[in-house]
Enzyme design. Structure first.
Site, mmCIF file in Angstrom:
data_model
loop_
_atom_site.group_PDB
_atom_site.id
_atom_site.type_symbol
_atom_site.label_atom_id
_atom_site.label_comp_id
_atom_site.label_asym_id
_atom_site.label_seq_id
_atom_site.Cartn_x
_atom_site.Cartn_y
_atom_site.Cartn_z
ATOM 1 N N HIS A 147 0.844 -1.207 0.000
ATOM 2 C CA HIS A 147 0.000 0.000 0.000
ATOM 3 C C HIS A 147 0.871 1.245 0.000
ATOM 4 O O HIS A 147 1.769 1.373 0.822
ATOM 5 C CB HIS A 147 -0.925 0.022 1.216
ATOM 6 C CG HIS A 147 -1.880 -1.130 1.250
ATOM 7 N ND1 HIS A 147 -1.496 -2.402 1.623
ATOM 8 C CD2 HIS A 147 -3.196 -1.204 0.935
ATOM 9 C CE1 HIS A 147 -2.534 -3.208 1.532
ATOM 10 N NE2 HIS A 147 -3.580 -2.513 1.121
ATOM 11 N N LYS A 174 -1.245 -7.862 -4.829
ATOM 12 C CA LYS A 174 -2.118 -6.707 -4.590
ATOM 13 C C LYS A 174 -1.276 -5.447 -4.436
ATOM 14 O O LYS A 174 -0.385 -5.401 -3.597
ATOM 15 C CB LYS A 174 -2.976 -6.897 -3.330
ATOM 16 C CG LYS A 174 -3.873 -5.673 -3.072
ATOM 17 C CD LYS A 174 -4.634 -5.725 -1.768
ATOM 18 C CE LYS A 174 -5.384 -4.419 -1.547
ATOM 19 N NZ LYS A 174 -5.952 -4.289 -0.198
ATOM 20 N N LYS A 318 -14.807 23.355 -20.063
ATOM 21 C CA LYS A 318 -15.443 23.420 -21.388
ATOM 22 C C LYS A 318 -14.626 24.198 -22.414
ATOM 23 O O LYS A 318 -14.641 23.874 -23.600
ATOM 24 C CB LYS A 318 -16.836 24.040 -21.265
ATOM 25 C CG LYS A 318 -17.792 23.171 -20.460
ATOM 26 C CD LYS A 318 -19.177 23.771 -20.373
ATOM 27 C CE LYS A 318 -20.042 22.888 -19.481
ATOM 28 N NZ LYS A 318 -21.459 23.118 -19.660
ATOM 29 N N ASP A 356 -25.048 22.193 -25.056
ATOM 30 C CA ASP A 356 -25.597 22.927 -23.902
ATOM 31 C C ASP A 356 -26.720 23.874 -24.309
ATOM 32 O O ASP A 356 -27.778 23.916 -23.701
ATOM 33 C CB ASP A 356 -24.500 23.780 -23.238
ATOM 34 C CG ASP A 356 -23.739 23.014 -22.160
ATOM 35 O OD1 ASP A 356 -24.276 22.020 -21.652
ATOM 36 O OD2 ASP A 356 -22.610 23.411 -21.846
#
Length: 534
Positions: A147, A174, A318, A356
């Site tokens: 981890h 893992k 955007k 939009d």
């Protein structure tokens, strides 16, 4: 090695019969069981089974008191699903702070009593695996885990880490890393898809969320889903319910196309609910996920495979997204913003569109027609009206452009006057500051459209304009749709204006995006039914 195009040479996961359905992947769903008592763990195990989990991870370090011999027997005997035992020490992010020998003895005992899997940390794995050599039951598997709570290393370093874990004698590898930005997840996908051994590869944190949903596409061994919202064993875990019913986890295969919403924030978005249910209803092999993106250019460059087939763009990306497209629709170019990007499957080129303004302007016109009983065949009810747009970003540009096209006189209001003036000059309109709106009243019956995030969850008490100024408007529209009725809309209605919710704009633009994503007609009734729930 670059994470871009190899990234999605998808895995060879085949079909497998689950207990309830045909699966498109072999990735297991594991429910972490964290509780202070064994009795509560037993109850949670039953809940995990009912929620659709394939196995449970029993976190022994969450128990307040633990008698290994008695408790392990009970937990294994009472569990209705295969078991994975984890006894995570503090030095690896867990809660256990006691004697190391006792911890490892408990894991060995779990193996002897019939556990299906145990998880042991890389730091102690070599010694642990040597201690059980020749004693392992036939179907028992050891997961060796690492981890990293700080970052996600390079592909080279991750590859070396996997090799080190394999060397310990792990049956299953893992690795859990932390995403500092969403591009980090691409490296984990690359490691997963090329792994020669069973691998659990998860990226923690909100920016790593997609690693948990998309792992079946790349052949990951398992993903974790919580049995209740908010009770997580690692940052960014989704619920089992969301994985199975919202993201249709069992339906994700190597050839599943990935779509999603690019924004910051994105947690509030209803788009995943809308598109995933719609994909499922028409049998389209796609999944729609939230992409929490800091740098849109880097994101689109990193996920450049044609399997990442289309994106919705929201605040604040955007305008920057437009610059990343190979070709831009003339309307989007005029607006200066895109809210939809399609990646062409033949060559991976990106096409930008703006849907939009269609959704918003149609909704505003319908609102005006409804309140004035104007027939739909007449000219636009916006013609000649004074149309005030709050905000000069991507959505503001779209609304201003759409209103101008319909013959309205447009005024842009923005916190910074220069931004307002710039947009007003572009589309041919006037500019004021947001503060000016308090006393702005050239005519009665004006139309107001808020395109900023003011009033969006969690800041629901905010509004861009004081209530007393709303009496001069005949219709008020708010692009924010969480909550459905914002403070602005509530006060506008109290002031006598017709109100139009952002969910109308959302549905209108979504119709067109769905058709561009899938090449299929949008299930409009289904969209309305889904949105009515919010």
């Amino acid at each position: 090695m670059d994470s871009t195009n190899v990234l999605l040479a998808s895995s060879s996961a085949g079909l497998k019969m689950g207990s309830r359905e045909v699966r498109k992947n072999q990735t297991l769903l594991c429910a972490p069981i964290m509780a202070e008592t064994v009795d509560k763990m037993v109850i949670n195990m039953d809940t995990a089974k009912q929620s659709g989990a394939d196995l449970v991870e029993i976190r022994l370090d969450s128990l307040k008191s633990f008698n290994p011999y008695e408790d392990l027997k009970t937990l294994i005997k009472e569990c209705p699903l295969p078991t994975l035992f984890t006894y995570r020490p503090k030095w690896e992010g867990g809660q256990y702070d006691g004697d190391e020998k006792k911890r490892l003895d408990a894991l060995r005992l779990a193996m002897e009593f019939g556990a299906d899997y145990i998880d042991v940390e890389l730091q102690v794995a070599h010694e642990f695996n040597e201690s059980i050599f020749g004693k392992k039951p036939e179907k028992f598997k050891v997961i060796v885990s690492s981890h990293n709570y700080h970052d996600t290393p390079s592909v080279e370093d991750l590859g070396n880490l996997v090799a080190r874990i394999q060397k310990t004698g792990a049956d299953i590898v893992k690795i859990a890393t932390t995403a500092l930005e969403i591009s980090d997840v691409a490296r984990i996908f690359q490691i997963t898809v090329h792994s020669q051994v069973p691998i659990i590869a998860i990226v923690m944190g909100e920016r790593g969320f997609i690693s948990r949903i998309l792992c079946p596409k790349f052949g990951g061994f398992l993903s974790f889903g919580t049995i209740e919202s908010g009770v997580v064993s690692a940052p960014g875990q989704p619920t089992m319910k969301d994985l199975l019913t919202l993201y249709n986890f069992r339906e994700i295969g190597p050839d599943t196309k990935v779509f999603g919403i690019i924004g910051k924030p994105v947690g509030h978005s209803k788009s995943p609910i809308l598109y995933n249910e719609a994909f499922k209803s028409v049998g389209f092999n796609g999944v729609y996920v939230p992409f929490l993106v800091d740098d849109v250019a880097k994101f689109l460059q990193t996920y450049s495979s044609i399997d990442f087939a289309g994106f919705s763009c929201t605040i604040p990306h955007k305008e920057d997204a437009l610059k990343c497209c190979d070709e831009v629709d003339p309307v989007a170019k005029s607006i200066g913003a895109v809210n939809c990007i399609i990646r062409r499957p033949t060559d991976g080129k990106m096409f930008g569109y703006n849907t939009d303004y269609i959704g918003a302007i149609s909704a505003i016109e319908d609102g005006l027609r409804g309140s004035h009983n104007i027939s739909a065949t007449a000219d636009s009810p916006l013609a000649g009206k004074l149309f005030v747009v709050i905000g000069a970003g991507g959505a503001g540009k779209a609304l201003a452009y759409g209103a101008k096209e319909k013959g309205a006189r447009v005024v842009i209001a923005n916190r910074t006057y220069d931004r307002a003036r710039e947009l007003a000059n572009t589309i041919g309109g006037d500019a004021v500051t947001l503060a000016d709106l308090e006393n702005f009243h050239p005519v009665d019956g004006m139309i107001l459209a808020n395109t900023t995030s003011i009033g969006m969850q969690p800041k629901v008490d905010e509004t861009p304009i004081p209530k007393h100024a709303l009496r001069f408007y005949s219709l008020v529209f708010d692009a924010v749709y969480t909550p459905k009725i914002t403070r602005l809309l509530r006060e506008a209605e109290e002031s006598g204006a017709t109100i139009v919710s952002g969910s109308e704009m959302f549905i209108g633009q979504a119709y067109e995006q769905f058709e561009r994503f899938t090449g299929l007609p949008a299930p409009k009734q289904l969209f309305r039914k889904i949105m009515a729930k919010f």
